[in-house]
Enzyme design. Sequence first.
Site, PDB file in Angstrom:
ATOM      1  N   SER A  27      -0.480  13.915  33.939  1.00  0.00           N
ATOM      2  CA  SER A  27      -1.318  14.156  32.765  1.00  0.00           C
ATOM      3  C   SER A  27      -0.527  15.049  31.816  1.00  0.00           C
ATOM      4  CB  SER A  27      -2.625  14.833  33.175  1.00  0.00           C
ATOM      5  OG  SER A  27      -3.350  13.970  34.009  1.00  0.00           O
ATOM      6  N   GLU A  66     -18.245  12.671  42.307  1.00  0.00           N
ATOM      7  CA  GLU A  66     -18.445  11.353  41.718  1.00  0.00           C
ATOM      8  C   GLU A  66     -17.269  10.425  41.899  1.00  0.00           C
ATOM      9  OE1 GLU A  66     -19.033  13.363  37.576  1.00  0.00           O
ATOM     10  OE2 GLU A  66     -18.352  11.343  37.188  1.00  0.00           O
ATOM     11  N   GLY A  75     -11.164  16.996  40.477  1.00  0.00           N
ATOM     12  CA  GLY A  75     -10.220  17.702  41.329  1.00  0.00           C
ATOM     13  C   GLY A  75      -8.772  17.405  41.016  1.00  0.00           C
ATOM     14  N   GLU A  76      -7.913  18.285  41.512  1.00  0.00           N
ATOM     15  CA  GLU A  76      -6.472  18.146  41.335  1.00  0.00           C
ATOM     16  C   GLU A  76      -5.874  17.847  42.720  1.00  0.00           C
ATOM     17  OE1 GLU A  76      -3.884  17.943  39.131  1.00  0.00           O
ATOM     18  OE2 GLU A  76      -2.737  17.944  40.973  1.00  0.00           O
ATOM     19  N   SER A  92      -2.842  11.112  40.406  1.00  0.00           N
ATOM     20  CA  SER A  92      -2.715  11.707  39.079  1.00  0.00           C
ATOM     21  C   SER A  92      -2.736  13.226  39.180  1.00  0.00           C
ATOM     22  CB  SER A  92      -3.889  11.216  38.219  1.00  0.00           C
ATOM     23  OG  SER A  92      -3.836  11.785  36.939  1.00  0.00           O
ATOM     24  N   ASN A 109     -12.364  10.995  25.571  1.00  0.00           N
ATOM     25  CA  ASN A 109     -13.778  10.792  25.804  1.00  0.00           C
ATOM     26  C   ASN A 109     -14.414  12.171  25.551  1.00  0.00           C
ATOM     27  OD1 ASN A 109     -16.171   9.807  26.737  1.00  0.00           O
ATOM     28  ND2 ASN A 109     -15.304   8.933  28.593  1.00  0.00           N
ATOM     29  N   CYS A 155     -12.983  21.712  40.013  1.00  0.00           N
ATOM     30  CA  CYS A 155     -11.531  21.818  39.825  1.00  0.00           C
ATOM     31  C   CYS A 155     -11.232  23.188  39.251  1.00  0.00           C
ATOM     32  CB  CYS A 155     -11.078  20.734  38.838  1.00  0.00           C
ATOM     33  SG  CYS A 155      -9.287  20.660  38.608  1.00  0.00           S
ATOM     34  N   CYS A 206     -14.827  12.124  32.966  1.00  0.00           N
ATOM     35  CA  CYS A 206     -14.568  12.777  34.249  1.00  0.00           C
ATOM     36  C   CYS A 206     -15.463  13.993  34.472  1.00  0.00           C
ATOM     37  CB  CYS A 206     -13.122  13.244  34.292  1.00  0.00           C
ATOM     38  SG  CYS A 206     -11.991  12.056  33.605  1.00  0.00           S
ATOM     39  N   CYS A 223     -11.913   4.790  41.652  1.00  0.00           N
ATOM     40  CA  CYS A 223     -11.442   6.091  41.176  1.00  0.00           C
ATOM     41  C   CYS A 223     -12.227   7.128  41.962  1.00  0.00           C
ATOM     42  CB  CYS A 223     -11.724   6.197  39.681  1.00  0.00           C
ATOM     43  SG  CYS A 223     -11.414   7.843  39.027  1.00  0.00           S
ATOM     44  N   CYS A 277     -11.718  18.549  29.947  1.00  0.00           N
ATOM     45  CA  CYS A 277     -12.198  17.869  31.159  1.00  0.00           C
ATOM     46  C   CYS A 277     -13.467  18.531  31.713  1.00  0.00           C
ATOM     47  CB  CYS A 277     -11.093  17.884  32.203  1.00  0.00           C
ATOM     48  SG  CYS A 277     -11.586  17.124  33.751  1.00  0.00           S
ATOM     49  N   HIS A 316      -0.151  14.699  28.082  1.00  0.00           N
ATOM     50  CA  HIS A 316      -1.055  14.912  26.944  1.00  0.00           C
ATOM     51  C   HIS A 316      -0.450  15.517  25.678  1.00  0.00           C
ATOM     52  CE1 HIS A 316      -3.841  13.483  29.800  1.00  0.00           C
ATOM     53  NE2 HIS A 316      -4.273  14.618  30.282  1.00  0.00           N
ATOM     54  N   CYS A 347      -8.506  22.525  32.428  1.00  0.00           N
ATOM     55  CA  CYS A 347      -8.143  21.764  31.225  1.00  0.00           C
ATOM     56  C   CYS A 347      -9.345  21.741  30.281  1.00  0.00           C
ATOM     57  CB  CYS A 347      -7.735  20.332  31.588  1.00  0.00           C
ATOM     58  SG  CYS A 347      -6.342  20.258  32.733  1.00  0.00           S
TER      59      CYS A 347
HETATM   60  N1  SAH Z   1      -6.375  16.600  38.112  1.00  0.00           N
HETATM   61  C1  SAH Z   1      -5.739  15.319  37.981  1.00  0.00           C
HETATM   62  C2  SAH Z   1      -6.633  14.125  38.211  1.00  0.00           C
HETATM   63  C3  SAH Z   1      -8.019  14.145  37.637  1.00  0.00           C
HETATM   64  S1  SAH Z   1      -8.173  13.896  35.889  1.00  0.00           S
HETATM   65  C4  SAH Z   1      -5.026  15.227  36.650  1.00  0.00           C
HETATM   66  O1  SAH Z   1      -5.077  16.186  35.892  1.00  0.00           O
HETATM   67  O2  SAH Z   1      -4.364  14.241  36.399  1.00  0.00           O
HETATM   68  C5  SAH Z   1      -7.742  12.212  35.643  1.00  0.00           C
HETATM   69  C6  SAH Z   1      -7.330  11.901  34.206  1.00  0.00           C
HETATM   70  O3  SAH Z   1      -8.448  11.934  33.314  1.00  0.00           O
HETATM   71  C7  SAH Z   1      -6.328  12.900  33.662  1.00  0.00           C
HETATM   72  O4  SAH Z   1      -5.285  12.268  32.967  1.00  0.00           O
HETATM   73  C8  SAH Z   1      -7.182  13.717  32.736  1.00  0.00           C
HETATM   74  O5  SAH Z   1      -6.399  14.398  31.829  1.00  0.00           O
HETATM   75  C9  SAH Z   1      -8.099  12.666  32.151  1.00  0.00           C
HETATM   76  N2  SAH Z   1      -9.264  13.209  31.473  1.00  0.00           N
HETATM   77  C10 SAH Z   1      -9.959  14.321  31.776  1.00  0.00           C
HETATM   78  N3  SAH Z   1     -10.934  14.554  30.879  1.00  0.00           N
HETATM   79  C11 SAH Z   1     -10.863  13.567  29.972  1.00  0.00           C
HETATM   80  C12 SAH Z   1     -11.603  13.254  28.775  1.00  0.00           C
HETATM   81  N4  SAH Z   1     -12.598  14.019  28.344  1.00  0.00           N
HETATM   82  N5  SAH Z   1     -11.246  12.139  28.077  1.00  0.00           N
HETATM   83  C13 SAH Z   1     -10.224  11.356  28.513  1.00  0.00           C
HETATM   84  N6  SAH Z   1      -9.511  11.593  29.618  1.00  0.00           N
HETATM   85  C14 SAH Z   1      -9.811  12.693  30.341  1.00  0.00           C
END
Ligand code: SAH
Length: 351
Positions: A215, A93, A160-161, A192, A291, A113, A334, A106, A120, A217, A117
């Site tokens: 990221s 997506e 993805g990462e 990111s 989210n 992935c 995401c 984006c 996610c 957090h 996390c």
């Molecule tokens: N793997 C990379 C890029 C993809 S995620 C990374 O970890 O940065 C892109 C961003 O969206 C990251 O900061 C991730 O932590 C955030 N993200 C993922 N799930 C989310 C959610 N449920 N609500 C808000 N942000 C989220």
Amino acid sequence: MHGTELNSLSLDELQQFMEEIGEERYRAEQLFTYLHRNRGMTIDGISVFSTGLKDKLKQVSRINNIEIYERLISDLDGTRKYLFTLEDDNIIEGVLMEYRHGLTACISTQVGCRMGCVFCASSKDGLARNLSPAEIANQIYIMENDVDRSITNIVLMGSGEPLDNYDNTLKFLYIIHDEKGHNISYRNITLSTCGIVPNIYKLADEGLPITLSISLHTPFDEDRKKIMPIGHRYTIDDIIKACKYYINQTNRRVTMEYILIGGVNDRVEDQNKLIQILQGMECHVNLIPLNPIEEFDQRKPTLESIYRFQNRLSKANIPTTIRKEMGGDISAACGQLRRRYIYDKYERTLR
Ligand code: SAH
């Protein structure tokens, strides 16, 4: 799929390829421009090549294509969320958003992935495979074709990462930046990462002035391990050291992403510790209201607690912004869209 994937090659590699098949080097430039400036998707479409050359190319190479499977358009702000079908029927997506400074895409770097996390959706089914450089770039081109406008900013924040698909992501960056192709400035690209430390050093040594976004957090290792398995491999201290190296090498400020989870990481002690670790570093904090997804149905933070967090950091001279939610009505955090698609398809097969 066999044959060289032409739109995954950098201009240098394309020149080498042309030489290998006994063609002049300048042909590579023509082909590169066709692929990455004109967004060409078929060998037959290269009008400056003779039929003989096209036939020769078809025998040893191919052009990767992706297609729009579904497109959702927000009534609120025009944000578009796309599901793309890859040649092997995998689904990824991407999102297209309109900001004051232009059109931002984006995009994804992997199918799924493997970082795991907990918050996610992209992680929930693990990693299917890496995307090729062409599959990463094609998301941009397909969206541009769809709206008939040029994309000015790219964020690698889809599924993805990126640093877990390092070589292809880097190749994509070189391709999309090349002045003979799309010619997008590195400054308009954000990568990111959840913090794969050795690859942050590697990226820093490439010296590309792209924006690195971490990221983070939470400022506490013990808390991070609970929500981000990568926290077991690298400590926050490792990440901060790598970021400082990145800033030194590229002269660019690093962004710290911070998902605010109500009652979990928006406490006063989180603010204090975060200020302590970021003090004196050329960085910027981006606060992201959670989210919530089905598997991580935690509270969104209250507006009041978001502003409180921002104020506190700002007072400590740490520039802090709050990520604006885009496409709220077609909301899908995401990876959620893709998962919904996979499960719909699964249920259809059962029926
Ligand atoms: N793997 C990379 C890029 C993809 S995620 C990374 O970890 O940065 C892109 C961003 O969206 C990251 O900061 C991730 O932590 C955030 N993200 C993922 N799930 C989310 C959610 N449920 N609500 C808000 N942000 C989220």
